[in-house]
Motif scaffolding. Structure first.
Motif, short mmCIF file in Angstrom:
data_model
loop_
_atom_site.label_atom_id
_atom_site.label_comp_id
_atom_site.label_asym_id
_atom_site.label_seq_id
_atom_site.Cartn_x
_atom_site.Cartn_y
_atom_site.Cartn_z
N PRO A 134 0.82 -1.22 0.00
CA PRO A 134 0.00 0.00 0.00
C PRO A 134 0.85 1.27 0.00
CG PRO A 134 -0.61 -1.51 1.80
CD PRO A 134 0.71 -1.96 1.25
N ARG A 135 0.23 2.38 -0.35
CA ARG A 135 0.92 3.66 -0.40
C ARG A 135 1.47 4.04 0.97
NH1 ARG A 135 0.21 8.71 1.03
NH2 ARG A 135 1.22 10.38 -0.18
N SER A 136 0.70 3.80 2.03
CA SER A 136 1.16 4.17 3.38
C SER A 136 2.43 3.42 3.76
CB SER A 136 0.05 3.89 4.40
OG SER A 136 -0.43 2.56 4.28
N VAL A 137 2.56 2.16 3.30
CA VAL A 137 3.78 1.40 3.55
C VAL A 137 4.93 2.01 2.75
CG1 VAL A 137 4.91 -0.84 3.30
CG2 VAL A 137 2.55 -0.72 4.09
N MET A 138 4.65 2.42 1.53
CA MET A 138 5.68 3.03 0.69
C MET A 138 6.18 4.33 1.31
SD MET A 138 7.23 2.31 -2.10
CE MET A 138 8.51 3.15 -3.02
N VAL A 139 5.26 5.14 1.84
CA VAL A 139 5.65 6.38 2.50
C VAL A 139 6.50 6.08 3.73
CG1 VAL A 139 4.82 8.43 3.72
CG2 VAL A 139 3.68 7.69 1.63
N GLY A 140 6.07 5.08 4.52
CA GLY A 140 6.84 4.68 5.69
C GLY A 140 8.22 4.16 5.31
N VAL A 346 21.09 13.89 1.15
CA VAL A 346 20.23 12.85 0.56
C VAL A 346 19.12 12.47 1.53
CG1 VAL A 346 20.16 10.44 -0.19
CG2 VAL A 346 22.00 11.93 -0.97
N SER A 347 19.47 12.34 2.80
CA SER A 347 18.49 11.99 3.83
C SER A 347 17.38 13.03 3.91
CB SER A 347 19.19 11.87 5.20
OG SER A 347 18.25 11.70 6.23
N VAL A 348 17.77 14.30 3.94
CA VAL A 348 16.77 15.37 4.02
C VAL A 348 15.88 15.39 2.78
CG1 VAL A 348 16.46 17.88 4.12
CG2 VAL A 348 18.20 16.78 5.54
N GLY A 349 16.50 15.18 1.63
CA GLY A 349 15.73 15.21 0.39
C GLY A 349 14.85 14.00 0.19
N THR A 350 15.22 12.87 0.80
CA THR A 350 14.45 11.64 0.64
C THR A 350 13.21 11.63 1.53
OG1 THR A 350 16.47 10.41 0.11
CG2 THR A 350 14.57 9.12 0.83
N PHE A 351 13.31 12.20 2.72
CA PHE A 351 12.19 12.16 3.68
C PHE A 351 10.96 12.86 3.09
CE2 PHE A 351 9.69 12.95 7.43
CZ PHE A 351 9.98 11.88 8.26
N ASP A 352 9.81 12.23 3.25
CA ASP A 352 8.55 12.80 2.76
C ASP A 352 7.99 13.72 3.85
OD1 ASP A 352 6.10 13.43 1.73
OD2 ASP A 352 5.48 11.37 1.29
N TRP A 353 8.41 14.98 3.84
CA TRP A 353 8.01 15.92 4.88
C TRP A 353 6.51 16.21 4.83
CZ3 TRP A 353 11.54 16.58 8.49
CH2 TRP A 353 12.89 16.38 8.15
N HIS A 354 5.93 16.12 3.64
CA HIS A 354 4.49 16.36 3.51
C HIS A 354 3.68 15.34 4.32
CE1 HIS A 354 0.66 17.40 1.67
NE2 HIS A 354 0.48 16.13 1.35
N SER A 355 4.23 14.12 4.47
CA SER A 355 3.48 13.06 5.14
C SER A 355 3.31 13.30 6.64
CB SER A 355 4.17 11.70 4.93
OG SER A 355 5.44 11.68 5.58
N ILE A 356 4.16 14.15 7.22
CA ILE A 356 4.05 14.41 8.67
C ILE A 356 3.59 15.84 8.95
CG2 ILE A 356 5.77 12.67 9.28
CD1 ILE A 356 7.77 15.02 9.67
N ALA A 357 3.19 16.56 7.90
CA ALA A 357 2.66 17.91 8.10
C ALA A 357 1.34 17.83 8.86
CB ALA A 357 2.46 18.61 6.76
#
Length: 506
Positions: A134-140, A346-357
């Protein structure tokens, strides 16, 4: 009648006409991007490969050779353009116990067998299982990856000379501001070169790539692993090989899907799975420790450097060996602070910051957020992306089943003359929802003629058929007749095949 020479010329002309030219062949801009991206990735691969060699308990050259052969081979046989495969920490953790107990020869044999397993699994269509993530697993997965990339840099910032910290800060500043001047040269490459020149020219004593281990001075030579070809050897290496194959495929498939999303292109996952197997077999014959897709280096290649073709992957492996064998002394002087800065970026750019907004969390269903958090926690706790994805996917399935279980609804309409009642069932009938179905009928007070209309539902499993059997039995015990109507074709087929045959009482 045409001569053999003219026929051959015609065949060559036709092949040339239909052949697809690589994108970089006709574009100097793309070629420059691919070459520079490959160089940046190669520089970042060296300390990583050495570190993973230490985890596996082998000489640094074993990890470097694996990174070279994996990258070069997968650039040809892989299914995802621009993805980097090399020696990885996940594979190192799996095969380390085998090396410690039986030695390098058994490890190499396991790598070859793992490649065979991956080819078989790829041919069997294991890549199709990605549709169940699922998408939520992909985001995680993405967020956990970013956290792990950062955590891997923490030891390089602990108990080190104080100049390391301003060097890291300078490297980050260069990568943030240099792209505003020009994007012709990748900012990470500029950062690495400038920081290396500064430390060498000023004689600043900081940890360098050379401190990680001795770089190889020659190319790897192919050969067979020095193990007895007996059933006992197979029983020893098979469990490790299978574990390595599964972990490697899981990480590679997830990385390929991530690159698909970043580049808005679709890759051939089956070809990638088989290609990973081929690459590991070749790597084993060259004495390497095996590997799979490297997510951090792939992000450097695709997201930071903008690479999009197989050339960058091929050059990453090729440059790696050239840097080690030809320019070993120079590469050894690169400060680790420069590479740490690249990986932090790379770490900062990889993290999906939108997901924890906060805005996203308020709108997102609680179950989706739980799945994402579980995936992140498990990956970080186990340091294994594959385990996190499996646990996250299972959690998502449980959340989904719990949500869908409440969607089966039953409404009843009784004829004015009181001779018949019609029950309409809507929603999905499966093991979770059908358990409560039996209790939604009025067996005692209903008239003798009961109709159950299933036109608004679908029967998915035997549990649903057993629930309908139980309903019919309860009405029959009171002398009442049940008629089931409205079944769609698949549901009718399943009901006809299983009804009355699921309990010993029939």
């Amino acid at each position: 009648m045409s001569s053999p020479l003219s026929a051959a010329s015609e065949l060559r002309a036709r092949f040339s006409k239909n052949a697809v030219k690589p994108d970089w062949l006709g574009s100097p801009k793309i070629l420059r991007t691919e070459v520079l991206a490959g160089l940046v990735v190669a520089l970042a691969l060296i300390p990583e490969a050495i570190s993973f060699s230490i985890i596996a308990g082998v000489d640094p050259s074993v990890g470097l050779f694996a990174s070279f052969t994996m990258a070069v081979v997968i650039s040809v046989v892989g299914g995802r353009k621009a993805m980097i495969s090399a020696a990885t920490g996940a594979v190192a953790l799996v095969i380390a116990p085998l090396n410690h107990k039986y030695g390098l020869s058994y490890l190499v044999a396991a790598v070859i067998l793992a490649g065979v397993f991956q080819m078989i699994l790829g041919a069997l269509g294991v890549a199709k299982l990605m549709r169940f993530v699922p998408r939520s697993v992909m985001v995680g997965f993405v967020n956990a990856l970013a956290i792990m990339i950062f955590m891997a840099q923490v030891p390089e910032m602990h108990d080190v000379p104080w100049p390391v910290y301003p060097l890291i800060a300078a490297g980050l500043a260069l990568m943030v501001f240099f792209p505003r001047v020009t994007r012709v040269i990748p900012a990470p490459l500029v950062s690495i070169v400038i920081l290396t020149v500064i430390t060498v020219a000023a004689g600043i004593a900081v940890p360098t790539v050379g401190d990680k281990g001795e770089l190889p001075s020659s190319l790897p030579v192919p050969g067979l692993p020095d193990v007895p070809f007996t059933p006992h050897t197979l029983t020893v290496i098979a469990p490790y090989a299978l574990a390595m194959a599964l972990v490697g495929l899981m990480e590679s498939m997830m990385t390929a899907k991530l690159v698909d999303d970043i580049t808005d292109t679709r890759s051939n996952k089956t070809r990638e799975a088989i290609g990973q197997g081929v690459a590991n077999i070749v790597t084993g014959f060259f004495g390497g420790m095996g590997g799979c897709a490297m997510i951090g280096q792939t992000m450097i290649n695709v997201k930071v450097s903008g690479a999009r073709t197989r050339l960058s992957t091929f050059l990453a492996g090729s440059f790696l060996m050239v840097l080690c064998v030809v320019f070993g002394p120079v590469v050894s002087d690169i400060p680790m602070a420069a590479l740490v800065a690249v990986m932090v970026m790379v770490s900062v750019g990889t993290f999906d910051w939108h997901s924890i907004a906060p805005k996203t969390l308020r709108r997102m269903p609680l179950g989706e957020t739980v799945v994402m958090v579980v995936t992140v926690v498990v990956v970080v706790a186990t340091s294994n992306l594959a385990i996190g994805v499996v646990v996250g996917s299972v959690t998502a399935m449980v959340v989904f089943a719990k949500r869908v279980a409440h969607l089966a609804d039953v409404t009843s309409v009784t004829d004015p003359d009181g001779t018949q009642v019609v029950y309409s069932v809507t929603g999905e009938l499966f093991f979770a929802s059908s358990n409560d179905l039996v209790y939604q009928f009025d067996y005692k007070d209903d008239p003798d003629d009961v109709v159950i209309d299933l036109s608004g539902t679908h029967i998915w499993d035997a549990s649903s058929v057993a629930a309908l059997d139980a309903i019919e039995t309860k009405y029959a015990q009171r002398g009442k007749k049940v008629t089931i109507v409205g079944l769609n074709e698949p549901s009718a087929t399943m009901h006809e095949r299983l009804a009355g045959r699921l309990t010993s009482g029939h």
